[in-house]
Scaffold this motif. Structure first.
Motif, PDB file in Angstrom:
ATOM      1  N   ALA A 165       0.858  -1.183   0.000  1.00 38.87           N
ATOM      2  CA  ALA A 165       0.000   0.000   0.000  1.00 38.87           C
ATOM      3  C   ALA A 165       0.893   1.232   0.000  1.00 38.87           C
ATOM      4  N   THR A 166       0.473   2.266  -0.705  1.00 39.02           N
ATOM      5  CA  THR A 166       1.339   3.430  -0.900  1.00 39.02           C
ATOM      6  C   THR A 166       0.732   4.683  -0.297  1.00 39.02           C
ATOM      7  N   LEU A 194      -5.237   2.920   4.352  1.00 38.17           N
ATOM      8  CA  LEU A 194      -4.629   1.800   5.077  1.00 38.17           C
ATOM      9  C   LEU A 194      -5.633   0.988   5.882  1.00 38.17           C
ATOM     10  N   CYS A 222      -5.927  -2.921   5.230  1.00 38.37           N
ATOM     11  CA  CYS A 222      -5.353  -3.821   6.239  1.00 38.37           C
ATOM     12  C   CYS A 222      -6.407  -4.777   6.791  1.00 38.37           C
ATOM     13  N   VAL A 268       3.718  -0.858   3.932  1.00 39.69           N
ATOM     14  CA  VAL A 268       3.324   0.499   3.609  1.00 39.69           C
ATOM     15  C   VAL A 268       4.538   1.229   3.047  1.00 39.69           C
ATOM     16  N   LEU A 299      -1.579   8.014   7.931  1.00 40.03           N
ATOM     17  CA  LEU A 299      -1.042   6.751   8.435  1.00 40.03           C
ATOM     18  C   LEU A 299      -2.041   5.999   9.308  1.00 40.03           C
ATOM     19  N   VAL A 307      -2.026   2.083  10.063  1.00 37.50           N
ATOM     20  CA  VAL A 307      -0.695   1.462   9.979  1.00 37.50           C
ATOM     21  C   VAL A 307      -0.472   0.473  11.118  1.00 37.50           C
ATOM     22  N   ALA A 341      -0.587  -2.929   9.814  1.00 29.11           N
ATOM     23  CA  ALA A 341       0.375  -3.339   8.782  1.00 29.11           C
ATOM     24  C   ALA A 341       1.507  -4.138   9.415  1.00 29.11           C
ATOM     25  N   PHE A 388       6.717  -0.872   7.358  1.00 28.13           N
ATOM     26  CA  PHE A 388       6.517   0.510   6.931  1.00 28.13           C
ATOM     27  C   PHE A 388       7.869   1.083   6.547  1.00 28.13           C
TER      28      PHE A 388
END
Length: 511
Positions: free
Chosen positions: A258-259, A271, A275, A287, A305, A308, A311, A314
């Motif tokens: 994911a960007t 995110l 996620c 990420v 973010l 995150v 995730a 990162f």
């Protein structure tokens, strides 16, 4: 400049005595001052050079000898050749008129930290090889993680940890390999051809390269389509649909990149919902915030973010927009053992008490290569020399300049901003409305693409500013990325005038 064609019977090194002294302290001091002065003069005058190099391919071969010099040459002569032969072939990334790609922002602290790192010249593959290099890196990565308000699980203090890679390409490859091995230990290595890697059609090509290197079947790489309706971010619905389609084929979902701030348009993948889908299917989420991660130390941008915490890894590039010279990619993982299990080797010649006792971090096991540079030195200097408050001011100044540029575009009805500006990059073009004539052989959109491509090339050929392009949803856009350390608002105003001048000429000639 001499060469082997000028061989002489007596070797003259240019150094006193018969043997060179490559680390003579006083000679280092003298030559070092000359190089610092050279670079200071370069920065003083960098705005006077054509931003994009104007040379033709192969120019340097015509200027340099065919072989290395037989005799030593003085630094003064070498620096003259740098000025006369090398500088013309440089695209000046530190120019205040550089708005291409993404920035590679430099600073005094970053440069001097690089000098210290290079001067010590340690090869810090494990703790024993240079304890300070390992320990400073782990401390600085926790500092930076706290600045970003990363969940404690990503920090050494919370059971995770950070490592400095060279680039995002390396960071993504390491995490893909860690994810791959974690799954293959469960389903068997013979099933590697079933693994699927996911990104969007806006994800950086580094993901596809990492998948190829990691042995993922090329047919199992998914670039999920995005659209203008989601501002070119990857939606959870599209991600889920692709996973369910792959499961029906008997494939195994492995990895999602994911960007935060895509290369083409600085789009943001959401995110939290992504996620949630990934967790349902046991997919590793990395990420990639290579560009925009720097901005997330600003409270007003931290919301990008959100999510995150779910995730697995990162990363962001401190060498892009964080005043730290190339190369310096910051990677955090929740489960360092996943990296170590996938990347560790422990030959006899590297054995030592500290590593055997597992009481230290050996960063060789967190990366592709064995040898590694003392990158944390320059990041440490940047953080200490500027502090959080000044780094935030620096980033906000660029965002403000990008907003100003956006405002200038809005005042000229011939132009339009194509996608929303999220950070300090503006994607714009001459509007198709400005394409005249009713006897179009191609559509107005295609004609607009061609016209904007021609406009960008004429701008860059002028050398006054430098921008690059992207194609987003079939639309050719010019990208104006503010981020060079020397850029001020006056340079942004000048850049807009350059764009208008070239647009006037092009539109007049077209009509």
């Amino acid at each position: 400049m001499g060469s082997l064609h000028n061989q002489k019977p007596e070797i003259k090194t240019g150094f006193p005595g018969s043997i060179i002294k490559p680390l003579d302290p006083e000679e280092f001091r003298r030559q070092g001052h000359l190089v610092i002065d050279f670079l200071a003069d370069y920065y003083n005058n960098v705005d006077k050079y054509p931003v994009r190099s104007q040379v033709e391919p192969g120019y340097l071969k015509k200027r340099l000898p065919e072989s290395a010099p037989y005799d030593a040459e003085p630094i003064e002569e070498i620096l003259r050749d740098v000025q006369n032969d090398i500088v013309p072939g440089i695209t000046h990334w530190q120019s205040p008129n550089y708005f291409a790609y993404f920035p590679s922002s430099g600073s005094i602290a970053g440069f001097l930290g690089e000098m210290l790192s290079t001067g010590f010249n340690v090869v810090g593959f494990n703790w024993m090889s240079s304890p300070a290099a390992t320990e400073l890196e782990s401390i600085v990565m926790d500092w930076l993680g706290k600045m970003l308000e990363l969940p404690s699980e990503f920090l050494f203090s919370g059971g995770g940890g950070g490592v400095l890679q060279g680039t995002t390409c390396e960071a993504i490859l390491c995490t893909v390999v860690a994810a791959r091995d974690r799954v293959l230990r469960r389903i068997g290595r013979e099933n590697i051809n079933k693994l699927v890697v996911y990104g969007s059609d806006q994800t950086h090509s580094a993901l596809q390269k990492a998948a190829q290197i990691a042995g993922i079947n090329p047919g199992n790489f998914r670039a999920v389509e995005t659209s203008r309706s989601s501002e070119f971010g990857l939606t959870a619905e599209a991600f889920r649909a692709q996973i369910e389609s792959d499961l029906k084929l008997g494939l195994v979902p492995l990895f999602l990149c994911a960007t935060i701030g895509t290369t083409s348009s600085t789009a943001v993948d959401p995110l939290a919902p992504l996620c949630a889908v990934a967790k349902e299917f046991n997919v590793w989420v990395h990420v990639d915030a290579a560009y925009a991660g720097s901005a997330c130390i600003l409270p007003e941008y931290r919301h990008y973010l959100d999510g995150v915490e779910n995730a697995d890894s990162f990363s962001f590039n401190a060498h892009k927009w964080f005043l730290t010279t190339l190369d310096c990619c910051c990677l955090w993982v929740k489960d360092p053992s996943a990296l170590v299990k996938a990347l560790s080797t422990y030959p006899e010649y590297l054995r030592n008490k500290a590593s055997d006792a597992k009481s230290v971090i050996d960063y060789k096991d967190w990366q592709i290569t064995l040898s590694r540079r003392f990158r944390s030195m320059k990041l440490w200097l940047v953080l200490r020399s500027y502090g959080v408050a000044n780094l935030r001011k620096f980033l906000r100044s660029h965002v403000k300049m990008a907003k100003n540029f956006e405002g200038l575009i809005a005042m000229d009805k011939r132009f339009e901003v194509v996608v929303p500006r999220n950070f300090a990059t503006v994607c714009f073009r001459i509007s198709p409305i400005e394409i005249g004539g009713n006897r179009q052989i191609v559509s107005k959109e295609e004609a607009a693409n061609n016209l904007n491509a021609k406009l960008l090339e004429t701008i860059n050929e002028s050398g006054k500013i430098y921008m690059t392009h992207a194609v987003i949803g079939g639309v050719y856009v010019m990208r104006f990325a503010v981020g060079a350390s020397l850029t001020e608002n006056r340079h942004v105003i000048l850049a807009w005038k350059v764009v208008q001048e070239h647009a006037n000429a092009l539109l007049n000639s077209s009509s």
